[in-house]
Motif scaffolding. Sequence first.
Motif, PDB file in Angstrom:
ATOM      1  N   TYR A  40       0.863  -1.343   0.099  1.00 22.51           N
ATOM      2  CA  TYR A  40       0.047   0.086   0.084  1.00 22.51           C
ATOM      3  C   TYR A  40       0.906   1.402   0.021  1.00 22.51           C
ATOM      4  N   GLU A 202      -3.565  -0.094   7.527  1.00 22.15           N
ATOM      5  CA  GLU A 202      -3.110   1.086   7.183  1.00 22.15           C
ATOM      6  C   GLU A 202      -3.148   2.296   8.069  1.00 22.15           C
ATOM      7  N   ASP A 256      -5.727   4.259   0.984  1.00 21.00           N
ATOM      8  CA  ASP A 256      -4.216   4.312   1.226  1.00 21.00           C
ATOM      9  C   ASP A 256      -3.674   5.468   1.031  1.00 21.00           C
TER      10      ASP A 256
END
Length: 313
Positions: A40, A202, A256
């Motif tokens: 990511y 994330e 992300d």
Amino acid sequence: MGWKYVPTDQTGTTGTLVDETQIKLSRSADSAEKEPLSKYRFHLKLWLVFTAQTWILDVGRTVVMLVLPADWFPLSRPGAAEYLHILYNVTTPLLLLGMLERSPRKLPRSAVHLSIIAVVMGTTLHLVADSITRRLLLIGYQLHLTLRENPVMKNLEPSTLIEVFELLFYYDKTLGHLLWYLPLFIVLLLFFSSCFCCGKQEMQKMPTAAWMLLVPNTAYYWYLISEGQTFILFIFTFFAMTATVMHQRRRGMVPDGDGLFMLCSFSAALVLVLVWVMFLWNDSILRRKHPGLIYIPQPRAVFTLHLCQNAQR
């Protein structure tokens, strides 16, 4: 799907029947949790190429057309702005293909081919119209006036020649922009759909590189909306991106680094356009150039109206 016998001891003499669907779901969940964060990461190289290409070849050609002395190149041959435009026509399809490769939603091959052909056709129509506009500027054409209000066009003989120029600008401003910008915003939306990750993994913040590119990227979207008159395409893309975020959040997914970068760029560009419109809201001359419901003056028209005339005084 069926059932699978799963042993519960080392000898395998005892076990239970488990649905294979549940096994696959649990494995996919485990793999998502163990997925490395490097997947990511922010695509710095892609956005650097996007920023350099748009500013040098798209915005740069407009600056060159207005600033560079006309006698540097013969009028019967392409000038510096035209050469930059030709390079832009070549590099833009390659950049869009690079974005499509990173999108999880793969378009049919025929749709990809048609989109690339449409972009090339749109940018080529724009190249021809911009070349003629540059030469019209040398004989007194004023960008802040409508075509029929320009003194150069009023003196045309025969007067029906103005309809030829109206056809030319229709190919550029309407058909050319539609063929050019519609695939562009579709590709941006498809790329944005790949910019999501598990919310537990994330960190919801942009990397430093994204913050550094935020200002030039936002400024380019503002230029795309104002000079290209693409507000409708832009706002529909922005609404679609917002709807995608809401849909993904129900699945436990969040944007992300790339997704946050695109959301911030679009949001800041929208604010910049609102400030631009408010600043020029009472300009009666530009109002005649953009008489429709959506009033967003073009930067080139503002430059020739205010900056060039003030410099001549």
